[in-house]
Design a protein around this motif. Structure first.
Motif, PDB file in Angstrom:
ATOM      1  N   MET A   1       0.836  -1.206   0.000  1.00 53.47           N
ATOM      2  CA  MET A   1       0.000   0.000   0.000  1.00 53.47           C
ATOM      3  C   MET A   1       0.872   1.258   0.000  1.00 53.47           C
ATOM      4  N   GLU A   2       1.936   1.242   0.788  1.00 52.82           N
ATOM      5  CA  GLU A   2       2.839   2.388   0.823  1.00 52.82           C
ATOM      6  C   GLU A   2       3.502   2.587  -0.546  1.00 52.82           C
ATOM      7  N   ASP A   3       3.936   1.492  -1.169  1.00 48.29           N
ATOM      8  CA  ASP A   3       4.522   1.589  -2.509  1.00 48.29           C
ATOM      9  C   ASP A   3       3.505   2.138  -3.506  1.00 48.29           C
ATOM     10  N   ALA A   4       2.270   1.676  -3.400  1.00 47.32           N
ATOM     11  CA  ALA A   4       1.206   2.144  -4.301  1.00 47.32           C
ATOM     12  C   ALA A   4       0.885   3.613  -4.047  1.00 47.32           C
ATOM     13  N   ARG A   5       0.893   4.024  -2.791  1.00 49.65           N
ATOM     14  CA  ARG A   5       0.636   5.428  -2.461  1.00 49.65           C
ATOM     15  C   ARG A   5       1.728   6.313  -3.039  1.00 49.65           C
ATOM     16  N   MET A   6       2.983   5.874  -2.920  1.00 50.66           N
ATOM     17  CA  MET A   6       4.075   6.667  -3.473  1.00 50.66           C
ATOM     18  C   MET A   6       4.027   6.660  -5.001  1.00 50.66           C
ATOM     19  N   ASN A   7       3.571   5.577  -5.598  1.00 46.76           N
ATOM     20  CA  ASN A   7       3.357   5.531  -7.044  1.00 46.76           C
ATOM     21  C   ASN A   7       2.340   6.601  -7.442  1.00 46.76           C
ATOM     22  N   LEU A   8       1.256   6.690  -6.693  1.00 45.38           N
ATOM     23  CA  LEU A   8       0.241   7.710  -6.940  1.00 45.38           C
ATOM     24  C   LEU A   8       0.826   9.111  -6.751  1.00 45.38           C
ATOM     25  N   MET A   9       1.540   9.323  -5.654  1.00 42.69           N
ATOM     26  CA  MET A   9       2.090  10.636  -5.359  1.00 42.69           C
ATOM     27  C   MET A   9       3.109  11.074  -6.418  1.00 42.69           C
ATOM     28  N   GLU A  10       3.904  10.140  -6.916  1.00 42.03           N
ATOM     29  CA  GLU A  10       4.854  10.472  -7.984  1.00 42.03           C
ATOM     30  C   GLU A  10       4.114  10.957  -9.224  1.00 42.03           C
ATOM     31  N   GLN A  11       3.002  10.308  -9.527  1.00 38.97           N
ATOM     32  CA  GLN A  11       2.235  10.701 -10.699  1.00 38.97           C
ATOM     33  C   GLN A  11       1.531  12.042 -10.504  1.00 38.97           C
ATOM     34  N   VAL A  12       1.252  12.393  -9.253  1.00 39.78           N
ATOM     35  CA  VAL A  12       0.683  13.706  -8.946  1.00 39.78           C
ATOM     36  C   VAL A  12       1.780  14.767  -9.030  1.00 39.78           C
ATOM     37  N   GLY A  13       3.048  14.333  -8.907  1.00 36.33           N
ATOM     38  CA  GLY A  13       4.160  15.272  -8.926  1.00 36.33           C
ATOM     39  C   GLY A  13       4.741  15.519  -7.559  1.00 36.33           C
ATOM     40  N   MET A  14       4.430  14.588  -6.628  1.00 41.18           N
ATOM     41  CA  MET A  14       4.913  14.719  -5.256  1.00 41.18           C
ATOM     42  C   MET A  14       5.530  13.421  -4.759  1.00 41.18           C
ATOM     43  N   GLY A  15       6.517  12.906  -5.518  1.00 39.46           N
ATOM     44  CA  GLY A  15       7.246  11.729  -5.067  1.00 39.46           C
ATOM     45  C   GLY A  15       8.118  12.091  -3.871  1.00 39.46           C
ATOM     46  N   TYR A  16       8.798  11.097  -3.305  1.00 33.28           N
ATOM     47  CA  TYR A  16       9.638  11.355  -2.139  1.00 33.28           C
ATOM     48  C   TYR A  16      10.662  12.453  -2.400  1.00 33.28           C
ATOM     49  N   GLN A  17      11.294  12.425  -3.583  1.00 36.24           N
ATOM     50  CA  GLN A  17      12.306  13.432  -3.870  1.00 36.24           C
ATOM     51  C   GLN A  17      11.707  14.840  -3.898  1.00 36.24           C
ATOM     52  N   GLN A  18      10.545  14.984  -4.553  1.00 34.94           N
ATOM     53  CA  GLN A  18       9.896  16.293  -4.608  1.00 34.94           C
ATOM     54  C   GLN A  18       9.483  16.750  -3.213  1.00 34.94           C
ATOM     55  N   MET A  19       8.972  15.810  -2.424  1.00 37.79           N
ATOM     56  CA  MET A  19       8.554  16.173  -1.067  1.00 37.79           C
ATOM     57  C   MET A  19       9.754  16.589  -0.216  1.00 37.79           C
ATOM     58  N   GLU A  20      10.875  15.877  -0.384  1.00 43.70           N
ATOM     59  CA  GLU A  20      12.102  16.255   0.334  1.00 43.70           C
ATOM     60  C   GLU A  20      12.506  17.677  -0.032  1.00 43.70           C
ATOM     61  N   GLU A  21      12.457  17.986  -1.331  1.00 45.50           N
ATOM     62  CA  GLU A  21      12.824  19.325  -1.786  1.00 45.50           C
ATOM     63  C   GLU A  21      11.886  20.388  -1.227  1.00 45.50           C
ATOM     64  N   MET A  22      10.609  20.035  -1.048  1.00 49.11           N
ATOM     65  CA  MET A  22       9.631  20.972  -0.496  1.00 49.11           C
ATOM     66  C   MET A  22       9.646  20.985   1.036  1.00 49.11           C
ATOM     67  N   GLN A  23      10.437  20.074   1.638  1.00 46.25           N
ATOM     68  CA  GLN A  23      10.510  19.899   3.086  1.00 46.25           C
ATOM     69  C   GLN A  23       9.147  19.572   3.680  1.00 46.25           C
ATOM     70  N   VAL A  24       8.481  18.611   3.017  1.00 44.77           N
ATOM     71  CA  VAL A  24       7.149  18.156   3.420  1.00 44.77           C
ATOM     72  C   VAL A  24       7.169  16.638   3.508  1.00 44.77           C
ATOM     73  N   PHE A  25       6.449  16.090   4.456  1.00 40.52           N
ATOM     74  CA  PHE A  25       6.199  14.652   4.441  1.00 40.52           C
ATOM     75  C   PHE A  25       4.763  14.398   4.842  1.00 40.52           C
ATOM     76  N   SER A  26       4.279  13.212   4.482  1.00 41.03           N
ATOM     77  CA  SER A  26       2.885  12.882   4.800  1.00 41.03           C
ATOM     78  C   SER A  26       2.882  11.745   5.812  1.00 41.03           C
ATOM     79  N   GLN A  27       2.398  12.069   6.981  1.00 41.41           N
ATOM     80  CA  GLN A  27       2.342  11.128   8.101  1.00 41.41           C
ATOM     81  C   GLN A  27       1.031  10.354   8.059  1.00 41.41           C
ATOM     82  N   MET A  28       1.112   9.022   8.171  1.00 40.08           N
ATOM     83  CA  MET A  28      -0.109   8.222   8.238  1.00 40.08           C
ATOM     84  C   MET A  28      -0.751   8.427   9.603  1.00 40.08           C
ATOM     85  N   ILE A  29      -2.066   8.696   9.591  1.00 43.38           N
ATOM     86  CA  ILE A  29      -2.764   8.896  10.863  1.00 43.38           C
ATOM     87  C   ILE A  29      -3.832   7.827  11.113  1.00 43.38           C
TER      88      ILE A  29
END
Length: 153
Positions: A46-74
Motif C-alpha cells: 500500500m505504501e509503494d502504491a501510495r508513493m506511485n500515486l504521489m509520484e504521478q501527482v508530482g509529489m514523489g519522495y524526492q519532490q517532497m524532500e525538496e519541499m521539506q514536506v512529508f505525509s504522516q499516516m494517521i
C-alpha cells in the motif's frame, strides 16, 4: 448539444487523469509457514502504491524532500479477503478519496492480476507536515499542486 458543450466536455474529460496502478510480484520471504503472504506485507504494498500515486501527482519522495514536506499516516484499515501466495502478481489500485489541503484519504484494492480475485480492501489517511512535525496546509504553501490532487479524485 452545441459545439461549445462538446468542447467543454472534451476539456473536462482531458483533465481527468488516469494513472498506472502499482504491481508487485510476491516474494518467498513474504510468506509465512502456511505458504501464504503474511498480512503485514500488504501495508508495504500500500505504501509503494501510495508513493506511485504521489509520484504521478508530482509529489514523489524526492519532490517532497525538496519541499521539506512529508505525509504522516494517521489511520489505516484493512479488510483481508483472500490470501496471496508466493510468485503471484498482485495489483494495487489506488484512489484518492478525499483531499482538503491538510489531509488526504486513499482507498486501495489489492487483487490477483491473473484472476482479478480480491486479496484486500483498505484505506489510509495521511496529514501533511513539515520536518518539525507541525501540520501544514498544502493549499496555502503549494497552491499550484491543488489542481493535481483534484484531477485524481
Amino acid at each position: 448539444m452545441s459545439e461549445h458543450e462538446i468542447q467543454v466536455r472534451k476539456q473536462a474529460e482531458k483533465k481527468k487523469i488516469q494513472f498506472k496502478p502499482y504491481e508487485h510480484r510476491t516474494k518467498y520471504h513474504e510468506t509465512d509457514q502456511q505458504g501464504v503472504i503474511h498480512p503485514s506485507y500488504y501495508v508495504n504494498w500500500m505504501e509503494d502504491a501510495r508513493m506511485n500515486l504521489m509520484e504521478q501527482v508530482g509529489m514523489g519522495y524526492q519532490q517532497m524532500e525538496e519541499m521539506q514536506v512529508f505525509s504522516q499516516m494517521i489511520s489505516l484499515s484493512i479488510e483481508y479477503r483472500s490470501p496471496a501466495k508466493f510468485e503471484e502478481r498482485v495489483v494495487v489500485d489506488t484512489k484518492l478519496v478525499s483531499y482538503d489541503g491538510t489531509q488526504m484519504e486513499i482507498a486501495y484494492r489489492i487483487y490477483d492480476k491473473a484472476t482479478g480475485e480480491d486479496r484486500a480492501i483498505a484505506r489510509s489517511k495521511h496529514c501533511f507536515m513539515n520536518y518539525s512535525g507541525i501540520p501544514i496546509s498544502m493549499k496555502r504553501i503549494y497552491p499550484e499542486l491543488e489542481t493535481r490532487f483534484f484531477e485524481f479524485q
